[in-house]
Design a protein around this motif. Sequence first.
Motif, PDB file in Angstrom:
ATOM      1  N   LYS A 105     -59.409 -17.181  76.584  1.00 32.90           N
ATOM      2  CA  LYS A 105     -59.191 -15.669  76.606  1.00 32.90           C
ATOM      3  C   LYS A 105     -57.475 -15.446  76.488  1.00 32.90           C
ATOM      4  O   LYS A 105     -56.836 -16.012  76.924  1.00 32.90           O
ATOM      5  N   PRO A 106     -57.389 -14.349  75.339  1.00 39.46           N
ATOM      6  CA  PRO A 106     -55.992 -14.654  75.097  1.00 39.46           C
ATOM      7  C   PRO A 106     -55.235 -13.946  75.951  1.00 39.46           C
ATOM      8  O   PRO A 106     -55.879 -12.366  77.525  1.00 39.46           O
ATOM      9  N   LEU A 146     -55.381 -22.650  82.362  1.00 43.86           N
ATOM     10  CA  LEU A 146     -56.092 -23.279  82.943  1.00 43.86           C
ATOM     11  C   LEU A 146     -55.598 -25.369  83.778  1.00 43.86           C
ATOM     12  O   LEU A 146     -54.437 -25.035  82.640  1.00 43.86           O
ATOM     13  N   VAL A 147     -55.792 -25.379  84.856  1.00 46.90           N
ATOM     14  CA  VAL A 147     -55.564 -26.084  85.383  1.00 46.90           C
ATOM     15  C   VAL A 147     -56.043 -26.776  86.157  1.00 46.90           C
ATOM     16  O   VAL A 147     -56.961 -26.651  86.260  1.00 46.90           O
TER      17      VAL A 147
END
Length: 347
Positions: free
Chosen positions: A204-205, A210-211
């Motif tokens: 998603k811009p 994400l970790v």
Amino acid sequence: MSSSAQSGPDAPTEKKKGLLSRMKTVLKKVDGSKRLSFSSKVPVAGSSTTKPALTPVIAPVEEKPAPVEAPKALPEGPQPKKVIRSDIDAERARKLGERFRVTIDPQQFSSKRIEKEVYRIEKPIRMRIHRQCHKCNTIFGGNKICASCDHVRCKNCPRSPAKKTDKKDKKVVAPVDVPGVLDLEADTYWGLQQETVLTRPNPKPGRQPLVRKKPMQRVRRTCCECSSLFLANAKTCTGCSHSRCVDCPRDPAKKKQYPDGYPGDAPSKDTSIPVKYCCHKCNKVYAPVPHPASGEEVKQDCVRCGHERCPTCPIAPRLKVEPEPDPEIVKKVEAKLAALTVSPTPA
């Protein structure tokens, strides 16, 4: 007839010449000095009176001083400087040579360019600072609220890069010479002191990356008396004030790893379940004995220190027990290792 004929065509030409001469005199530019000066009339012969010549008085014109332009105020901050392109190429070649330990001739790049001056502004080096949430390890965005857990940024949230401390504030501690002790330096080659965080760009811009986190399962405990859920890290039921015991079910259950009960559980009220005690001197666990509510008393001696179990010896804590390997699987692995033959490699 001849005289009239000859005079006839000459009349219009004289009129044309008179009109042209009048137009020329009207359109002719007259000097300003002639406009302001009044020439005296020439006295006519036989006239007794003469009029004196009139000379107009002209007031001196005051010249206004030219407006002085105020010097333009220079903008605040670093000012542009003129630099030759060859100097820029030479500086780049020097830095690359120091970084990669190679020799670069800057003339190879500057020979194709025209030597001319360019403007450059020297600005201080700025570093982008990242803040990380200390609860969910999510990197903060432009605001001070975590996008994952809505945590407001606080002093416990780590900062990258770390804030530098002034040397004046540091107290210099003199090293103490201890005989027989060597100075050991921490090995930071593999970055063992820093945790490696694996991230992936968010599909998603405009969202946080994400970790990758270790998968964790939420554990729920249910009261065995009123069937209500225990709060997180709570050992007393809020509904009936029952202390969490071995009989309180756990979701997900792990009976193989915790056969005697889960950590922090009180002993069961069931008298048929045996209880284990721990020596208060050497912390050695005794063999299981009947429940104290059953009325049976068994004397025990510690295998390690020989201490006889007394009322001071507490109940052994619930620990994780590693299950024994399946004998069938062990036999299969041994058979594969026996069938495996490794030929020696030629020297």
